[in-house]
Write a protein that holds these residues in place. Structure first.
Motif, PDB file in Angstrom:
ATOM      1  N   ARG A  93     -32.612  74.311   2.308  1.00 14.49           N
ATOM      2  CA  ARG A  93     -34.024  73.470   3.483  1.00 14.49           C
ATOM      3  C   ARG A  93     -34.805  72.163   2.742  1.00 14.49           C
ATOM      4  O   ARG A  93     -35.239  71.689   3.137  1.00 14.49           O
ATOM      5  N   ARG A  94     -34.312  72.686   1.317  1.00 15.53           N
ATOM      6  CA  ARG A  94     -35.410  71.986   0.413  1.00 15.53           C
ATOM      7  C   ARG A  94     -34.902  70.944  -0.367  1.00 15.53           C
ATOM      8  O   ARG A  94     -35.878  70.392  -1.207  1.00 15.53           O
ATOM      9  N   LEU A  95     -34.401  70.845   0.044  1.00 19.00           N
ATOM     10  CA  LEU A  95     -33.350  69.795  -0.308  1.00 19.00           C
ATOM     11  C   LEU A  95     -33.652  68.430  -0.520  1.00 19.00           C
ATOM     12  O   LEU A  95     -34.876  67.666   0.123  1.00 19.00           O
ATOM     13  N   PRO A  96     -33.989  68.058  -2.053  1.00 21.99           N
ATOM     14  CA  PRO A  96     -35.005  66.791  -2.538  1.00 21.99           C
ATOM     15  C   PRO A  96     -34.325  65.657  -1.962  1.00 21.99           C
ATOM     16  O   PRO A  96     -33.085  65.179  -2.158  1.00 21.99           O
ATOM     17  N   VAL A  97     -34.378  64.940  -1.201  1.00 25.08           N
ATOM     18  CA  VAL A  97     -34.299  63.255  -0.378  1.00 25.08           C
ATOM     19  C   VAL A  97     -35.574  62.857  -0.744  1.00 25.08           C
ATOM     20  O   VAL A  97     -36.776  62.726  -0.124  1.00 25.08           O
ATOM     21  N   ARG A  98     -35.295  61.263  -1.336  1.00 28.82           N
ATOM     22  CA  ARG A  98     -36.161  60.694  -1.842  1.00 28.82           C
ATOM     23  C   ARG A  98     -36.527  58.939  -1.217  1.00 28.82           C
ATOM     24  O   ARG A  98     -35.189  58.540  -1.539  1.00 28.82           O
ATOM     25  N   PHE A  99     -37.100  58.121  -1.368  1.00 30.16           N
ATOM     26  CA  PHE A  99     -36.862  56.927  -0.667  1.00 30.16           C
ATOM     27  C   PHE A  99     -37.630  56.250  -1.997  1.00 30.16           C
ATOM     28  O   PHE A  99     -37.854  55.168  -1.332  1.00 30.16           O
ATOM     29  N   THR A 100     -37.275  56.119  -3.132  1.00 31.95           N
ATOM     30  CA  THR A 100     -37.805  55.813  -4.169  1.00 31.95           C
ATOM     31  C   THR A 100     -36.665  55.724  -5.389  1.00 31.95           C
ATOM     32  O   THR A 100     -35.727  56.421  -5.211  1.00 31.95           O
ATOM     33  N   TYR A 101     -37.177  55.015  -6.210  1.00 33.40           N
ATOM     34  CA  TYR A 101     -35.615  54.696  -7.480  1.00 33.40           C
ATOM     35  C   TYR A 101     -36.406  55.132  -8.193  1.00 33.40           C
ATOM     36  O   TYR A 101     -36.874  55.608  -9.391  1.00 33.40           O
ATOM     37  N   ASP A 102     -36.096  57.304  -8.320  1.00 31.13           N
ATOM     38  CA  ASP A 102     -36.764  58.269  -9.430  1.00 31.13           C
ATOM     39  C   ASP A 102     -35.644  59.022  -9.367  1.00 31.13           C
ATOM     40  O   ASP A 102     -35.551  59.949  -8.003  1.00 31.13           O
ATOM     41  N   ASN A 103     -35.002  59.176 -10.281  1.00 26.94           N
ATOM     42  CA  ASN A 103     -33.987  60.409 -10.243  1.00 26.94           C
ATOM     43  C   ASN A 103     -34.366  61.548 -11.421  1.00 26.94           C
ATOM     44  O   ASN A 103     -33.419  62.710 -11.717  1.00 26.94           O
ATOM     45  N   ASN A 104     -35.387  61.564 -10.940  1.00 22.58           N
ATOM     46  CA  ASN A 104     -36.173  62.705 -11.200  1.00 22.58           C
ATOM     47  C   ASN A 104     -36.179  64.028 -10.159  1.00 22.58           C
ATOM     48  O   ASN A 104     -35.634  64.031  -9.620  1.00 22.58           O
ATOM     49  N   TYR A 105     -34.979  64.608 -10.573  1.00 18.82           N
ATOM     50  CA  TYR A 105     -34.671  66.227 -10.225  1.00 18.82           C
ATOM     51  C   TYR A 105     -35.817  66.667  -9.178  1.00 18.82           C
ATOM     52  O   TYR A 105     -36.431  67.379  -8.328  1.00 18.82           O
ATOM     53  N   PHE A 106     -36.581  67.527 -10.060  1.00 18.66           N
ATOM     54  CA  PHE A 106     -37.653  68.705  -9.855  1.00 18.66           C
ATOM     55  C   PHE A 106     -38.605  67.357  -9.660  1.00 18.66           C
ATOM     56  O   PHE A 106     -39.679  66.341 -10.183  1.00 18.66           O
ATOM     57  N   ASN A 107     -40.155  68.178  -9.067  1.00 18.42           N
ATOM     58  CA  ASN A 107     -41.110  67.923  -8.364  1.00 18.42           C
ATOM     59  C   ASN A 107     -41.920  67.674  -9.095  1.00 18.42           C
ATOM     60  O   ASN A 107     -43.479  67.738  -9.099  1.00 18.42           O
ATOM     61  N   ASP A 108     -41.702  68.787 -10.255  1.00 18.58           N
ATOM     62  CA  ASP A 108     -43.062  69.881 -10.650  1.00 18.58           C
ATOM     63  C   ASP A 108     -43.876  68.784 -12.478  1.00 18.58           C
ATOM     64  O   ASP A 108     -42.366  68.147 -12.362  1.00 18.58           O
TER      65      ASP A 108
END
Length: 371
Positions: free
Chosen positions: A169-184
């Protein structure tokens, strides 16, 4: 108070450390021949090898970050895994680099439109009933088929249609060119590995550490002693599975030293097709930016496995049936063993990140010592 801590992983070691700081005697017993539980690392060819799978410390909580940094210096490693689907390489988490490789889209608007267009034909309601529906509702069928389905079904040993939606449910999906897996905002790897952290946590004259010591070989003695027990093993095993077995997934690690400097160019590569039997390859030297002996590298293939008694349990299977069984074990523990505290991912039957493990240990410390 005399405490017996069963297990020298992060939860048990943080509790032992905090209890000793408050003047309590603590005995820590560990069935393995080393401390640190599954975050154990050891040096091979000048490389810190994560013996039980990759561990990247990450947290949003500055107090937890400050706490763990007392015991090691952390580098600025950023988790940026890649996916290998039958030789095609994609960036994770799913982001504009992923979508560009898949479809040639360049802008976030185009990527969103592509996903929405793909989702239409599946006609999934606003309440996905399983993992497959949840994944498709988030990122569409192309990403699901190439980067989610095979990996997830290998990981859990079940069809994605039979897995609960909440798993991703919290699968990271980003519409930026950012390969950092964590938001922390805080993340990194301890320079010199994780084992030193546990050794420092347990370095107190009031703490007696005994490895190669299995709680169950002297269970009755410990339970009838004057110890207050912090048990970090499997709660169902503690009760000899009298209410039934909780379900887990296990892992097998195949680690080897290679005579080359750089095997795969990244610390973590996920193999997302169904045919490849392992889920990922870890190349440990990349956690410390290539540090290690020249011309040598260490890699680990990670194979998910069904869990059977005697295997190491890694992932609890938190479906409704297991949650109900766990809650029944908690009730049994409260009625029969009020002097035993169950903690950690096995004692509390939940998947914890490392910062969550420390937080859970702090909660027990607070209850015990009223601070």
């Amino acid at each position: 108070m005399n405490y017996l801590v069963v297990g020298s992983g992060l939860f048990g070691s943080v509790f032992a450390h905090e209890a000793a700081l408050r003047g309590n005697k603590v005995t820590v017993i560990e069935k393995r021949d080393h401390v640190a539980g599954n975050i154990y690392t050891k040096e091979v060819e000048g490389i810190q090898v994560h013996e039980y799978g990759a561990h990247i410390f990450h947290t949003k909580m500055k107090d937890i970050w400050d706490y763990i940094n007392q015991f090691a210096n952390f580098n600025n490693y950023i988790n940026s895994p890649i996916a290998n689907y039958n030789g095609e390489i994609y960036n994770l988490p799913f982001n504009m680099n992923t979508f560009n490789k898949l479809w040639g889209v360049v802008t976030p608007k185009d990527a969103k439109a592509k996903i929405e267009d793909q989702k239409k034909s599946f006609n999934i309601s606003g309440n996905p009933q399983n993992l497959e529906e949840q994944a498709i509702s988030l990122i569409g069928p192309d990403v699901y088929e190439k980067l989610v389905k095979g990996y997830t079904e290998k990981q859990w040993g079940k069809s994605a249609k039979d897995l609960p939606a909440f798993i991703i449910r919290r699968l990271p999906v980003r519409f930026t060119y950012d390969n950092n897996y964590f938001n922390d905002p805080y993340q990194g790897i301890p320079i010199g590995g994780y084992t030193q952290i546990i050794e420092k946590l347990l370095d107190n004259d009031l703490i007696d550490v005994r490895t190669n010591t299995d709680f169950f070989e002297n269970r009755d003695f410990y339970l009838n002693s004057d110890y207050k027990i912090i048990f970090t093993g499997m709660i169902d095993q503690f009760f000899d599975y009298k209410l039934g077995e909780l379900e887990y997934r296990s892992l097998k690690f195949d680690t080897e030293v290679l005579d080359e400097d750089n095997y795969q160019g990244n610390a973590v590569v996920n193999y997302t097709d169904a045919k490849t039997p392992f889920t990922r390859i870890i190349e440990h030297k990349h956690f410390e930016f290539g540090k290690g002996n020249k011309g040598k590298t260490v890699i680990t293939h990670e194979y998910p496995q069904a869990w059977h008694r005697g295997d190491e349990p890694y992932y609890p299977i938190n479906n409704s049936k297991n949650k109900e069984l766990y809650s029944n074990y908690v009730k049994l523990a409260r009625s029969e063993y009020p002097n035993v505290i169950f903690g950690g991912r096995l004692g509390q039957y939940r998947y914890y990140n490392m910062d969550q493990t420390i937080m859970a240990a702090f909660q027990v410390v607070k209850r015990e010592f009223g601070e």
